[in-house]
Design a protein around this motif. Structure first.
Motif: not given
Ligand SMILES: [Cu+2]
Length: 165
Positions: A152-156
Motif C-alpha cells: 500500500a505504500h506506493y498507492q499512498m
C-alpha cells in the motif's frame, strides 16, 4: 548621465570584488559529503511514517555512478511500516509491480518473478535502519520510477522518479 557612470562602475567593481572575495572562502569551508564508493554521487533519501520519500525527484547523467542512501526515520515496527527503495526499468508498470510485490512478504516484498524489472534496490528497513545501493544510472535518458514496495505504500504516494539527462 556621465556623472553617474563612474559611481555605477564603482558599484559593479565593488560587487565583483565582493563576489570574488566570497567565492573562494565558500569553497574552502564547504565540506564535501563522504563518498560511499569512489566517484559515486551520494543521494540521501529518507522514508518515514508518513509513507513518503523526502525526494520525489532525483537526477543523474547517463551512466553516472550514484549511491542512494536510504534511511528509515520512522518509529513504527518493520512489520507494520517497513520501507525500501526500488528503482524500476523504463516503462515498467509501477502499479502492477507494486501489486505483485504485495504478495511477496517472504522476500521482503520483492518477488522473484519481478527481478527483471528492477534496476537497483535497497533492502527493506525497519525504524532507524539504513541501507545503501550503488549503481550506474541507465545510459538511456528518460524517467525511471522508484517506489517503496511495502504493501500500500506506493498507492499512498511513496514513489518518485529518477530523471536521466
Ligand atoms: Cu514504505
Amino acid at each position: 548621465m556621465n556623472r553617474f557612470t563612474p559611481s555605477f562602475t564603482a558599484l559593479l567593481v565593488g560587487a565583483c570584488f565582493f563576489l570574488a572575495g566570497c567565492g573562494p572562502q565558500k569553497t574552502e569551508t564547504a565540506t564535501p559529503p563522504a563518498p560511499a564508493a569512489a566517484g559515486a554521487k551520494v543521494i540521501e533519501i529518507t522514508a518515514g511514517d508518513n509513507m513518503k520519500f523526502n525526494l520525489a525527484e532525483i537526477t543523474a547523467a547517463p551512466g553516472e555512478e550514484i549511491t542512494v542512501a536510504l534511511t528509515n526515520i520512522g518509529t513504527q515496527p518493520k512489520v507494520a511500516m517497513g520501507h525500501n527503495w526500488v528503482l524500476l526499468k523504463k516503462d515498467v508498470d509501477a502499479g502492477a509491480f507494486a501489486t505483485a510485490a504485495m504478495q511477496a512478504q517472504s522476500t521482503e516484498y520483492l518477488p522473484a518473478s519481478q527481478q527483471d524489472n528492477v534496476l537497483a534496490h535497497t533492502r527493506l528497513l525497519g525504524a532507524k535502519e539504513k541501507d545503501k545501493v550503488t549503481f550506474k544510472a541507465p545510459a538511456e535518458p528518460g524517467e525511471y520510477v522508484y517506489l517503496c514496495t511495502f504493501p500500500a505504500h506506493y498507492q499512498m504516494g511513496m514513489k518518485g522518479v529518477l530523471i536521466v539527462r
